[in-house]
Scaffold this active site. Structure first.
Site, PDB file in Angstrom:
ATOM      1  N   LYS A  68      -4.656  -0.618  15.425  1.00 15.95           N
ATOM      2  CA  LYS A  68      -5.510   0.070  14.807  1.00 15.95           C
ATOM      3  C   LYS A  68      -6.191   0.898  15.206  1.00 15.95           C
ATOM      4  O   LYS A  68      -6.636   1.775  15.065  1.00 15.95           O
ATOM      5  CB  LYS A  68      -6.065  -0.438  13.467  1.00 15.95           C
ATOM      6  CG  LYS A  68      -5.161  -1.757  12.934  1.00 15.95           C
ATOM      7  CD  LYS A  68      -4.297  -0.702  11.929  1.00 15.95           C
ATOM      8  CE  LYS A  68      -2.913  -1.059  11.271  1.00 15.95           C
ATOM      9  NZ  LYS A  68      -1.922  -0.385   9.901  1.00 15.95           N
ATOM     10  N   ILE A  70       0.848  -1.149  -0.508  1.00 10.10           N
ATOM     11  CA  ILE A  70      -0.085   0.065  -0.054  1.00 10.10           C
ATOM     12  C   ILE A  70       0.541   1.389  -0.187  1.00 10.10           C
ATOM     13  O   ILE A  70       0.616   2.106  -0.792  1.00 10.10           O
ATOM     14  CB  ILE A  70      -0.919  -0.347   1.269  1.00 10.10           C
ATOM     15  CG1 ILE A  70      -1.912  -1.193   1.067  1.00 10.10           C
ATOM     16  CG2 ILE A  70      -1.435   1.124   1.558  1.00 10.10           C
ATOM     17  CD1 ILE A  70      -3.220  -1.702   1.970  1.00 10.10           C
ATOM     18  N   ASP A  83      11.677   2.405   4.538  1.00 13.40           N
ATOM     19  CA  ASP A  83      11.141   1.175   4.036  1.00 13.40           C
ATOM     20  C   ASP A  83      12.558   0.769   5.569  1.00 13.40           C
ATOM     21  O   ASP A  83      13.403   1.428   6.049  1.00 13.40           O
ATOM     22  CB  ASP A  83      11.361   0.023   3.157  1.00 13.40           C
ATOM     23  CG  ASP A  83      10.666  -0.887   3.729  1.00 13.40           C
ATOM     24  OD1 ASP A  83       9.193  -0.474   3.162  1.00 13.40           O
ATOM     25  OD2 ASP A  83      10.662  -2.013   4.182  1.00 13.40           O
ATOM     26  N   TYR A  95      -4.191  -6.811  16.536  1.00 14.85           N
ATOM     27  CA  TYR A  95      -3.628  -6.254  15.573  1.00 14.85           C
ATOM     28  C   TYR A  95      -5.105  -5.096  15.510  1.00 14.85           C
ATOM     29  O   TYR A  95      -4.992  -4.151  15.144  1.00 14.85           O
ATOM     30  CB  TYR A  95      -4.193  -7.058  14.242  1.00 14.85           C
ATOM     31  CG  TYR A  95      -3.681  -5.984  12.476  1.00 14.85           C
ATOM     32  CD1 TYR A  95      -2.410  -6.171  12.055  1.00 14.85           C
ATOM     33  CD2 TYR A  95      -5.069  -6.040  11.897  1.00 14.85           C
ATOM     34  CE1 TYR A  95      -2.665  -4.907  11.232  1.00 14.85           C
ATOM     35  CE2 TYR A  95      -5.087  -5.584  10.580  1.00 14.85           C
ATOM     36  CZ  TYR A  95      -4.000  -4.736  10.375  1.00 14.85           C
ATOM     37  OH  TYR A  95      -3.448  -3.702   8.667  1.00 14.85           O
ATOM     38  N   ASN A 133       2.403   4.481   6.794  1.00 14.05           N
ATOM     39  CA  ASN A 133       1.702   3.516   6.669  1.00 14.05           C
ATOM     40  C   ASN A 133       2.393   2.067   6.916  1.00 14.05           C
ATOM     41  O   ASN A 133       1.716   0.776   7.459  1.00 14.05           O
ATOM     42  CB  ASN A 133       2.133   3.502   4.912  1.00 14.05           C
ATOM     43  CG  ASN A 133       2.091   1.940   4.106  1.00 14.05           C
ATOM     44  OD1 ASN A 133       1.374   1.862   3.968  1.00 14.05           O
ATOM     45  ND2 ASN A 133       2.879   1.712   4.077  1.00 14.05           N
TER      46      ASN A 133
END
Ligand code: NAP
Length: 251
Positions: A154, A18, A37, A150, A86
């Site tokens: 979020k 993404i 990254d 997870y 991200n």
């Protein structure tokens, strides 16, 4: 003149998936993007392939490397208008069977990472009148078996988005989140067998029934780039759900 002409982006975890999709679309709309990254070789390859302005790598769990990468990106670009948080990881495990170490690790990447990057980028964003786009998930809006930690990360990221938006409004910095359903990246490739084993339903059938098809990086990039643009100048503190109707459905 295109929508993102002159906008300067710093995107974590953007060598693949993404993040890479957001970088590609932003560049095609006139932005200059610094790729970042944990995988330095992949970051170099991606930057070369998509025509990025440069690379400034960091592991978002390492605060010093995040501060350094954001300073390097500001130097490369002459400023930063958009921070995209991200980088993220998944863990597929029932809560009662997940190790505490892996729980700490997912919070370090998915929550502490955006927190640290936001703090590091705020001075640059104040100078530019910029904005932040957090890549959250529909997992932050509801519960899913196997994805307990997870989901919690979020949900935390959506809350950080709201509070940062309110606290930074007077500084002219907007903060928004995107909440995708399942999208076609290596993260979902890793989740596919885990879901199939747990549900005995082919993953493709699950996706077709719940959200029509897998999302693409471009589907998510479209909304992230809108939020990053001046067209979204009155949008802050929001989280945008992109899931082909999954969370809207009762059956
Ligand atoms: P992906 O395909 O695994 O790509 C994530 C990228 O981030 C990889 O290049 C990865 O490097 C890098 N990364 C991992 N840990 C990092 C760290 N500590 N510091 C810096 N970079 C790191 O994942 P994706 O599907 O594109 O996911 C991107 C974001 O979207 C994540 O926040 C994810 O939670 C969210 N999301 C994804 C989906 C989905 O269905 N794919 C749905 C909703 C939300 P390595 O490959 O070397 O680890």
């Amino acid at each position: 003149m295109t929508e993102l002409d002159g906008k300067r982006f710093f995107i974590t975890g953007s060598a693949a998936g993404i993040g890479r999709g957001i970088a590609e679309l932003a560049i095609s709309r006139g932005a200059r993007v610094v790729i970042s990254d944990i995988d330095a070789d992949a970051a170099e390859r991606t930057a070369h392939d998509i025509g990025a302005a440069g690379v400034a790598n960091c592991d978002v769990t390492d605060e010093a490397s995040v501060v350094e990468a954001i300073a390097a990106a500001e130097g490369l670009l002459g400023g930063i208008d958009v921070l995209v948080n991200n980088a993220g990881i998944e863990v597929a495990a029932p809560l009662a069977e997940q190790s505490t170490e892996s729980f700490d690790r997912i919070f370090a990447v998915n929550v502490r990472g955006p927190f640290v990057a936001t703090k590091a980028a705020v001075p640059a964003l104040k100078r530019s009148g910029g904005n932040i786009v957090n890549i959250a998930s529909i997992a932050g809006t509801g519960g899913s078996p196997l994805l307990g930690s997870y989901c919690a990360t979020k949900a935390a990221l959506i809350q950080l988005t709201r509070v940062a938006a309110v606290e930074l409004r007077a500084s002219g910095i907007r903060v928004n989140a995107v909440c995708p359903g399942f999208a076609d990246t290596t993260m979902v490739d890793r989740l596919r067998p885990e879901f199939e084993a747990a549900t005995a339903v082919p993953f493709g059938d699950l996706v077709a029934a719940q959200q029509g098809r897998l999302g693409t990086a471009k589907d998510i990039a479209e909304v992230a780039c809108f939020l990053a643009s001046d067209r979204a100048s009155w949008v802050t503190g929001s989280h945008y759900v992109l899931d082909g109707g999954l969370t809207a459905s009762l059956i």
